[in-house]
Design an enzyme around this catalytic site. Sequence first.
Site, PDB file in Angstrom:
ATOM      1  N   LYS A  78       0.933  -1.394   0.143  1.00 36.49           N
ATOM      2  CA  LYS A  78       0.123  -0.019  -0.028  1.00 36.49           C
ATOM      3  C   LYS A  78       0.825   1.217  -0.097  1.00 36.49           C
ATOM      4  CE  LYS A  78      -1.476   2.634   3.058  1.00 36.49           C
ATOM      5  NZ  LYS A  78      -1.770   3.273   4.431  1.00 36.49           N
TER       6      LYS A  78
ATOM      7  N   ASP B  11      -6.233   1.246   0.778  1.00 37.69           N
ATOM      8  CA  ASP B  11      -6.293   1.396   2.303  1.00 37.69           C
ATOM      9  C   ASP B  11      -7.568   1.009   2.656  1.00 37.69           C
ATOM     10  OD1 ASP B  11      -7.942   3.437   1.543  1.00 37.69           O
ATOM     11  OD2 ASP B  11      -6.900   5.026   2.510  1.00 37.69           O
TER      12      ASP B  11
END
Length: 225
Positions: free
Chosen positions: A120, A138
Amino acid sequence: MKTTDKKTALAELERLYPDAKPALKYTTAYELLVAVILSAQCTDERVNIVTEKLFQEYSTPESMLRLSQKQLEKYIFSCGFYRMKAEHILSASKDIVEKFGGEVPNTIESLMSLAGVGKKTANVVYSVAFGGAAIAVDTHVFRVSNRLGLAKGKTPLEVEDGLCKAIPKENWSKAHHWLIYHGRRVCHSQRPACKECTLAHLCDYAKSTAKSDVKVTKKSGAKKP
Ligand code: SF4
């Protein structure tokens, strides 16, 4: 969700959030990397408060490495998980200096080779700082994509894979921000505002909730208003 509905949903997200951009404040790829590490389980507003002070003196990997673990922890304490985050920031800074000549690397693979940097974080830095095509998943992107039916998955990687298939590559980075904005403003984690949501007619979650409401009404024998 049908392919045509996915296209309609993406067009609506673009219409809703044409100016979507990162909320984290940064001026260099390194500052963005540090801010993204700090943002795990923390609000962007809090991170911005912390980094405003931290970056006054420690805005490069070399300067950051002048701080001890304990000293850095004091700066970032209010972001939560401060021991782990301090460790990751220092380890990544050391790697950047020793392996990449002091410059944040600009590919996902090399970003992920930095200590403490996962997919991420690498995707955010790659797409936001370097303009690369990537979708960082996220908590907001994960929740909204699953609820809508834009991309279903049990893990962020599964959702990322689904989003990459559903969204044209040139929109990957922008779609990441659209979904974050929608998660923050409308599709809240606890009480999604489905009644105000202009995507409700396309949304799997809203449709299933409407069906279960009808069942409950029938069971309870409630009369139509
Ligand atoms: S209809 Fe509800 S669940 Fe679906 S995207 Fe909108 S707010 Fe989220």
